[in-house]
Design a protein around this motif. Sequence first.
Motif, PDB file in Angstrom:
ATOM      1  N   LEU A   1       0.838  -1.192   0.000  1.00 55.01           N
ATOM      2  CA  LEU A   1       0.000   0.000   0.000  1.00 55.01           C
ATOM      3  C   LEU A   1       0.874   1.244   0.000  1.00 55.01           C
ATOM      4  CD1 LEU A   1      -2.681  -0.898   2.704  1.00 55.01           C
ATOM      5  CD2 LEU A   1      -2.992  -0.905   0.218  1.00 55.01           C
ATOM      6  N   GLU A   2       0.433   2.255  -0.722  1.00 53.47           N
ATOM      7  CA  GLU A   2       1.054   3.571  -0.663  1.00 53.47           C
ATOM      8  C   GLU A   2      -0.050   4.583  -0.367  1.00 53.47           C
ATOM      9  OE1 GLU A   2       4.267   5.470  -3.393  1.00 53.47           O
ATOM     10  OE2 GLU A   2       2.309   6.105  -4.140  1.00 53.47           O
ATOM     11  N   ILE A   3       0.067   5.224   0.774  1.00 57.98           N
ATOM     12  CA  ILE A   3      -0.924   6.193   1.230  1.00 57.98           C
ATOM     13  C   ILE A   3      -0.323   7.581   1.102  1.00 57.98           C
ATOM     14  CG2 ILE A   3      -2.384   6.894   3.165  1.00 57.98           C
ATOM     15  CD1 ILE A   3      -1.737   3.932   4.235  1.00 57.98           C
ATOM     16  N   SER A   4      -0.923   8.423   0.270  1.00 54.95           N
ATOM     17  CA  SER A   4      -0.414   9.771   0.025  1.00 54.95           C
ATOM     18  C   SER A   4      -1.334  10.792   0.666  1.00 54.95           C
ATOM     19  CB  SER A   4      -0.303  10.047  -1.483  1.00 54.95           C
ATOM     20  OG  SER A   4       0.619   9.170  -2.077  1.00 54.95           O
ATOM     21  N   LEU A   5      -0.734  11.754   1.362  1.00 55.09           N
ATOM     22  CA  LEU A   5      -1.472  12.829   2.029  1.00 55.09           C
ATOM     23  C   LEU A   5      -1.120  14.142   1.356  1.00 55.09           C
ATOM     24  CD1 LEU A   5      -0.311  10.632   4.301  1.00 55.09           C
ATOM     25  CD2 LEU A   5      -1.739  12.007   5.798  1.00 55.09           C
ATOM     26  N   PHE A   6      -2.151  14.876   0.910  1.00 61.87           N
ATOM     27  CA  PHE A   6      -1.934  16.111   0.169  1.00 61.87           C
ATOM     28  C   PHE A   6      -2.544  17.299   0.902  1.00 61.87           C
ATOM     29  CE2 PHE A   6      -2.120  12.697  -2.940  1.00 61.87           C
ATOM     30  CZ  PHE A   6      -1.002  12.934  -3.729  1.00 61.87           C
ATOM     31  N   SER A   7      -1.832  18.427   0.854  1.00 62.72           N
ATOM     32  CA  SER A   7      -2.361  19.694   1.336  1.00 62.72           C
ATOM     33  C   SER A   7      -2.493  20.612   0.132  1.00 62.72           C
ATOM     34  CB  SER A   7      -1.428  20.311   2.387  1.00 62.72           C
ATOM     35  OG  SER A   7      -1.908  21.577   2.785  1.00 62.72           O
ATOM     36  N   ASP A   8      -3.713  20.711  -0.413  1.00 57.40           N
ATOM     37  CA  ASP A   8      -3.915  21.488  -1.628  1.00 57.40           C
ATOM     38  C   ASP A   8      -3.833  22.986  -1.393  1.00 57.40           C
ATOM     39  OD1 ASP A   8      -4.259  19.227  -3.250  1.00 57.40           O
ATOM     40  OD2 ASP A   8      -6.381  19.083  -2.703  1.00 57.40           O
TER      41      ASP A   8
END
Length: 440
Positions: free
Chosen positions: A414-421
Motif C-alpha cells: 500500500l502507498e498512502i499519500s497525504l496532500f495539502s492542496d
Amino acid sequence: TAVDLRGAVYVANRAFFNQGTVTKIAGFDSDCIDRNGNGVIDTSHDIDGDGRIERTVPGEFLGQLDECILWTVNVGSAGGVARAIAIDSSGSVWVGLHDAGEVVQLDASTGRVLRTLLLPRTGPAGRFRPYGAVGDSRGNIWFVESGSGFILNVDASTGSIGRRETAIASDDCSSSYGIAVDSRDRVWVAGFLCDSVFRFEPTTRRWTEVPLPESGVSRGIAADAAGRIYVASSHEWIRIGPGGVTASDPISRLTILDADTGGRIQIFGTPARPLPGFGSTGVGLDSAGMVWLVNQDSSTATRVDPTTGAARDFPTGESPYTYSDFTGFALRTFTAPNGFLRTIVPGCGVGPTEWERLDWDAMVPRGARIEVRARTADSIVGLGSSTWIGPWTTRPTDLALPPGPVANRRYLELEISLFSDDETSTPRIADVTVQYNCPI
C-alpha cells in the motif's frame, strides 16, 4: 540531483563534450527490478558495517548491475551539458541543458522526452544557460544561470517561457549560483561572487538584496517551512579575471537568516564556530529539521543541528557536487505539499490471497485529501515489477471494484499519500485496515 515524492533520485549527468544523460534510482527496495530473476534485489549496500559503500569490498558497489537503477536516458544532443534538474508538482522531471540553452521535460516513469524548449537569447554571449532549477507551488519551474544573476521561469503545464529577471546588488554586483523557493513562492538566489543573497517576488517583480559580507562565496541555498533561509559557502573569496580563477582555501560555512526581514543571521563555520568538511557547495534539509552541507573538496556531507550548531561529518563518494533540492524537502514542502507512507501486508501462507476491503481512520480537513494505491505480487521482490492500481480516494474501498481489481497474490503493498492542496491544511492518518480472505 532531484528527489521526487516517491523517494526516487534523478541525477543529471553533465558529460562534458559528450552525450548528457539523466539517471533514475529507486528510493525503495520494492520499486527496484529483479532483472536477473534470482529472487533478490541486487543493490549496492554496506556489507562490512563501516558506514561506506566501497569499490574495494566485494559485493558492496554493484555499479551498472545495481537493480535499483531504473533507467538512464539521453537528454539533448552531445555537448548539451545536462546540469539543472527539478521536479514539478505533477511529477515531471525538468532538465536544463547548460551549453545548449535548452530545457527538456521527461516522463518520470519511463524517461521519455515530453517537451524540449529552446530558451531565449540573453545577449551576445548566447542563450540563457540553465545552471540550477526549482519548482514553485504555482506550476512554475525556475531556472538560474551561474554568475550572471539571471533567472527565468517555465510554466510546467503549457511550456511557456517567462521573462528574464536579473539580481543586482547595491554595489552593481550581479552574480548567482543556487536557487530555491520559500513558503510564499518567493525565489531565492545565492550571490556567489556578490556578498549578498537575493529574493525575488514574482507577483510584483521586485528584488530584495540581503547583504551577507561575512558569509563568503555562497553556492547552495534552501528554505524551511518556518521562514528561514540556509546558505552554503565554499570559499572565503573567488576571483575571476584575465589570468584565470583564483580562490581562497575551501571552507565549510552555513549562514541562516530570516526570509522576511533578512535579519537574525547565524553563521556556523567560523573560527569561533567551526564545522567539519571543506568546499560546501550544496545545502538541504531533512525531515527531522537537520541541515546537510555537501562538501566537494573534502568528499563529505555534514549534518548540522541549526539550533545548537552540533555537527557530524559523513564520508561520501569522491567530490560530491550538488546545489539543488537533493533531499526533496522543497518539493514535498512547497512545490507539492505531500507526505506518504509505504507498507507491505503479507497475505495467506498457502494458496492465493483474495484482497477484499481497505479502510483507514484519518482526519482530513477542508483543503486536504488522501489517496491510496495498491499493488500485489507473489514475492516481496516481485512488487517492483507490478503495476500500481488506484488511486482510491474514499473509504471504505472494495478492492475488487474499479480502479481495481487487485490481483490475488501473496503480498499487498500500500502507498498512502497525504496532500495539502491549500498548503496550510494538514491531513493525518491514524491506522489502516486491510481485509482479505484465504480460500480453503
